[in-house]
Scaffold this motif. Structure first.
Motif, short mmCIF file in Angstrom:
data_model
loop_
_atom_site.label_atom_id
_atom_site.label_comp_id
_atom_site.label_asym_id
_atom_site.label_seq_id
_atom_site.Cartn_x
_atom_site.Cartn_y
_atom_site.Cartn_z
N LEU A 180 49.33 22.39 41.11
CA LEU A 180 48.35 22.30 42.19
C LEU A 180 49.00 21.78 43.47
CD1 LEU A 180 45.31 20.77 40.27
CD2 LEU A 180 45.75 23.18 40.79
N PRO A 181 48.77 22.42 44.61
CA PRO A 181 49.36 21.96 45.87
C PRO A 181 48.80 20.59 46.26
CG PRO A 181 47.81 23.76 46.26
CD PRO A 181 47.97 23.65 44.78
N ARG A 186 41.57 23.21 41.04
CA ARG A 186 40.72 23.19 39.84
C ARG A 186 41.56 23.53 38.61
NH1 ARG A 186 35.49 23.42 42.00
NH2 ARG A 186 34.53 23.68 39.95
N ILE A 187 41.25 22.84 37.52
CA ILE A 187 41.86 23.11 36.22
C ILE A 187 40.75 23.36 35.23
CG2 ILE A 187 43.28 22.19 34.34
CD1 ILE A 187 44.77 20.54 36.42
N GLY A 225 46.56 26.85 41.05
CA GLY A 225 47.79 26.38 41.67
C GLY A 225 48.62 27.45 42.31
N LEU A 226 49.93 27.17 42.38
CA LEU A 226 50.86 28.02 43.12
C LEU A 226 51.19 29.32 42.42
CD1 LEU A 226 53.32 25.18 44.26
CD2 LEU A 226 51.49 26.25 45.58
N GLY A 273 50.88 32.30 44.18
CA GLY A 273 49.82 31.90 45.10
C GLY A 273 48.42 32.07 44.58
N LYS A 274 48.27 32.56 43.33
CA LYS A 274 46.92 32.83 42.81
C LYS A 274 46.64 32.16 41.47
CE LYS A 274 46.41 37.24 45.22
NZ LYS A 274 46.08 38.69 45.10
N GLY A 275 47.39 31.10 41.17
CA GLY A 275 47.12 30.35 39.95
C GLY A 275 47.66 31.00 38.69
N SER A 276 47.42 30.33 37.57
CA SER A 276 47.93 30.81 36.27
C SER A 276 46.89 30.57 35.19
CB SER A 276 49.22 30.06 35.90
OG SER A 276 50.19 30.17 36.92
N ALA A 277 47.00 31.35 34.12
CA ALA A 277 46.14 31.18 32.94
C ALA A 277 47.00 31.35 31.70
CB ALA A 277 44.99 32.17 32.95
#
Length: 286
Positions: A180-181, A186-187, A225-226, A273-277
Motif C-alpha cells: 500500500l502506498p 484497502r486490504i 496497492g502498487l 498500479g492496480k493492486g493484487s489478489a
C-alpha cells in the motif's frame, strides 16, 4: 493406427420411418498430433523454468551459507585467540551461535519450499483459523489501511495445519500492507469454497499443479496497492527474489511449499498500479 472422431445420430422423425442412424467418421489425426506436440513443448518449457529457478536458488543458497559460515568461523577464531590470551570470549561465541541459527533457519525455509514439512495435515476450520490469527498479525502491523474480512461462521474444513494457515496469513497480509502506498488503501480477506473447474489456469502455482475433481477451500487476500509487473509475476515464487530490501525473498516461496505439502495451489491476479489478489486453495474434507 490413427485418431478419429466417431459421431452417431438417429435418422428420421416420423413413426413410419425405418430405425436407422447416421454414422460420421472424421479424421482428426493431425489435430491430435499437434496437441501432443504442444503438450510436450509445454512440458519442456516447465522443465527449463524449473532448471533456471534451481540455478538461481543454488547460487543464492551458496552465497547465504558462505556469509553465515564466514561469520561463524571468524568469531570462533577470535574466541580461540581470546581464550589463549585468557580474555573473555563470550561475545564472539554468541555471535557465532547467532550466525549458525540463521543458517539453520535458511535450511528449514528451503525444506518448506520443497514441501518437506514435519507437520501432518489434519482437519482445520479455515475461517476459525483465520479469526484466531488475525489479531496477532494486526498487532505487529503499523498501517492506516482499511481491513475488511468476509469469514463464514464455520468452515470450510480443509486438510492442512494451524501453523500452515498462520504462515500463509502472515506472509500474504504483510505483503499486502507493504504494497500500500504510504500505508493507505484497502486490504480484503475472504474465505469460501470453490469447485475445481473455477480455479483459473493463468498464473497458477506450482506450475505442475492440476486441481483434482473436488472442491477447495479458498483463502483470498487482495489489496489496492502498487501491484506487480508482468516480469515480477514470473519470478514471484522464486527463492530469494525480492523487490524490497536485502534479506527478504523467502516469504512467498515458503507459502508455496506448505501449500504444495497440503496438495493445494495458489493463483495470483495483479497489474502494476492496480493492486493484487492472492488466492490459496486447500483440498476440502467431506
Amino acid at each position: 493406427p490413427f485418431w478419429a472422431r466417431l459421431a452417431t445420430a438417429p435418422v428420421g422423425e416420423a413413426e413410419h420411418d425405418p430405425a436407422m442412424c447416421r454414422i460420421m467418421l472424421t479424421d482428426i489425426n493431425d489435430g491430435m498430433r499437434l496437441a501432443e506436440e504442444k503438450k510436450q513443448l509445454e512440458g519442456k518449457c516447465r522443465q527449463l523454468e524449473k532448471a533456471e529457478c534451481l540455478g538461481r536458488m543454488a547460487g543464492a543458497i551458496a552465497h547465504n551459507f558462505n556469509n553465515s559460515l564466514g561469520v561463524v568461523l571468524g568469531n570462533l577464531e577470535l574466541a580461540e585467540y581470546g581464550i589463549a590470551q585468557e580474555k573473555d570470549s563470550s561475545k564472539y561465541i554468541t555471535s557465532a551461535m547467532q550466525a549458525a541459527r540463521r543458517a539453520a533457519e535458511l535450511s528449514s525455509s528451503m525444506l518448506t519450499y520443497l514441501g518437506q514439512t514435519r507437520d501432518a495435515p489434519e482437519p482445520i476450520d479455515l475461517s476459525e483459523a483465520c479469526r484466531l490469527n488475525i489479531p496477532l498479525i494486526q498487532a505487529i502491523q503499523s498501517s492506516d489501511a482499511v481491513f475488511e474480512t468476509i469469514l463464514p461462521t464455520s468452515g470450510p474444513t480443509v486438510n492442512s495445519t494451524s501453523s500452515h494457515i498462520q504462515l500463509v496469513l502472515t506472509v500474504l497480509l504483510t505483503n499486502a500492507w507493504e504494497a500500500l502506498p504510504e500505508g493507505h488503501g484497502r486490504i480484503h480477506l475472504a474465505v469460501n469454497s470453490v469447485p475445481a473447474k473455477e480455479i483459473p489456469a493463468t498464473n497458477r502455482y506450482p506450475l505442475d499443479w492440476q486441481p483434482q475433481d473436488i472442491s477447495y477451500g479458498c483463502l483470498e487476500v487482495s489489496d489496492t496497492g502498487l501491484g506487480i509487473s508482468s516480469e515480477g509475476l514470473e519470478k514471484l515464487f522464486d527463492p530469494f527474489y525480492s523487490t524490497k530490501f536485502v534479506g527478504r525473498g523467502m516469504g512467498l516461496p515458503t507459502v508455496l511449499g506448505v501449500v504444495r505439502a497440503d496438495g493445494g495451489g495458489i493463483t495470483v491476479q495483479s497489474e502494476s498500479g492496480k493492486g493484487s489478489a492472492f488466492r490459496v486453495y486447500f483440498p476440502l474434507l467431506e
